[in-house]
Design a protein around this motif. Structure first.
Motif, PDB file in Angstrom:
ATOM      1  N   ASP A  89       1.003  -1.227   0.064  1.00  0.00           N
ATOM      2  CA  ASP A  89      -0.105   0.132  -0.045  1.00  0.00           C
ATOM      3  C   ASP A  89       0.784   1.271  -0.131  1.00  0.00           C
ATOM      4  O   ASP A  89       0.552   2.147  -0.666  1.00  0.00           O
ATOM      5  N   TYR A  90       1.956   1.113   0.650  1.00  0.00           N
ATOM      6  CA  TYR A  90       2.834   2.344   0.718  1.00  0.00           C
ATOM      7  C   TYR A  90       3.626   2.696  -0.657  1.00  0.00           C
ATOM      8  O   TYR A  90       3.617   3.714  -1.026  1.00  0.00           O
ATOM      9  N   VAL A  91       3.922   1.616  -1.148  1.00  0.00           N
ATOM     10  CA  VAL A  91       4.360   1.553  -2.796  1.00  0.00           C
ATOM     11  C   VAL A  91       3.478   2.169  -3.635  1.00  0.00           C
ATOM     12  O   VAL A  91       3.802   3.273  -4.420  1.00  0.00           O
ATOM     13  N   TRP A  92       2.078   1.791  -3.270  1.00  0.00           N
ATOM     14  CA  TRP A  92       1.191   2.168  -4.269  1.00  0.00           C
ATOM     15  C   TRP A  92       0.835   3.729  -3.994  1.00  0.00           C
ATOM     16  O   TRP A  92       0.439   4.297  -5.018  1.00  0.00           O
ATOM     17  N   MET A  93       0.825   4.232  -2.985  1.00  0.00           N
ATOM     18  CA  MET A  93       0.884   5.498  -2.538  1.00  0.00           C
ATOM     19  C   MET A  93       1.836   6.381  -3.501  1.00  0.00           C
ATOM     20  O   MET A  93       1.605   7.397  -4.012  1.00  0.00           O
ATOM     21  N   LEU A  94       3.144   5.837  -3.429  1.00  0.00           N
ATOM     22  CA  LEU A  94       4.205   6.651  -4.273  1.00  0.00           C
ATOM     23  C   LEU A  94       3.793   6.534  -5.634  1.00  0.00           C
ATOM     24  O   LEU A  94       3.956   7.494  -6.512  1.00  0.00           O
TER      25      LEU A  94
END
Length: 207
Positions: free
Chosen positions: A24-29
């Protein structure tokens, strides 16, 4: 300075709201980068370098997740985390840096936070799910299988932006859960709470 900001606030997001949610963090970026690229199609918003915009997006999301955290800006000012993006924006004004990359980062950060937190809490549908291919890439690099962790909508919602929004008076606005409905237990009928005409009625033939 931007590398320091990423190390401080980016890591804080990884260890806080995105703990065990690396995908989810990677997708935010990725979502922030794609949003900035879409905005750069507009000629007036075009910028040759958007690294600063990504940094501001991270700072904006952090400020919404930690609105009451006490921070020190360059050792000069102590304030709540909610105001961090705007203080950094004001600092760039003082030193003469361009404001367009900063504003684009704030817009991208707010767009992500609205779609993943504010809109679902207001009763809307959680549409910005992390794609499966992001989970597979993260799992390939040894993080294990992960699932999306959307914000659960509240049945009491129905007003736009109701939920984990931050009010300027220092309070965090939260919606009640079905397990803990809001009631007025323990309150005597004659104890008014500021609502007009609340209390005991008085008959004319009684003292």
């Amino acid at each position: 300075m931007e590398i320091y900001i990423i190390a401080k606030y980016g890591v804080s997001l990884e260890r806080g709201p995105f703990d065990k949610r690396t995908a989810d963090y990677v997708w935010m970026l990725i979502f922030g980068a794609m949003s900035l690229l879409v905005m750069s199609v507009v000629p007036v918003l075009w910028s040759p370098f958007m690294g600063t915009s990504v940094v501001f997006m991270i700072v904006y999301v952090w400020s919404r997740e930690f609105p009451n955290a006490r921070i020190s800006v360059y050792g000069l000012v102590s304030l709540k985390g909610f105001y961090l993006p705007y203080v950094m924006l004001a600092f760039d004004v003082l030193v003469g840096n361009p404001l367009k990359p900063d504003m684009l980062g704030i817009v991208a950060g707010h767009l992500y936070y609205f779609l993943t937190v504010l809109h679902p809490l207001a009763g809307g549908k959680f549409t910005l799910k992390t794609p499966l291919w992001v989970h597979r890439v993260v799992a390939y690099w040894g993080e294990g299988t992960q699932v999306n962790a959307p914000v659960q909508s509240s049945p009491y919602a129905g007003v736009a932006f109701q939920g984990r929004s931050f009010r300027l008076n220092g309070n965090t606005r939260r919606t009640p859960t079905p397990e803990q409905p809001q009631t007025n237990t323990g309150q005597q009928p004659n104890q008014g709470d500021g609502v007009a005409f609340r209390g005991r009625s008085h008959r004319l033939d009684r003292s």
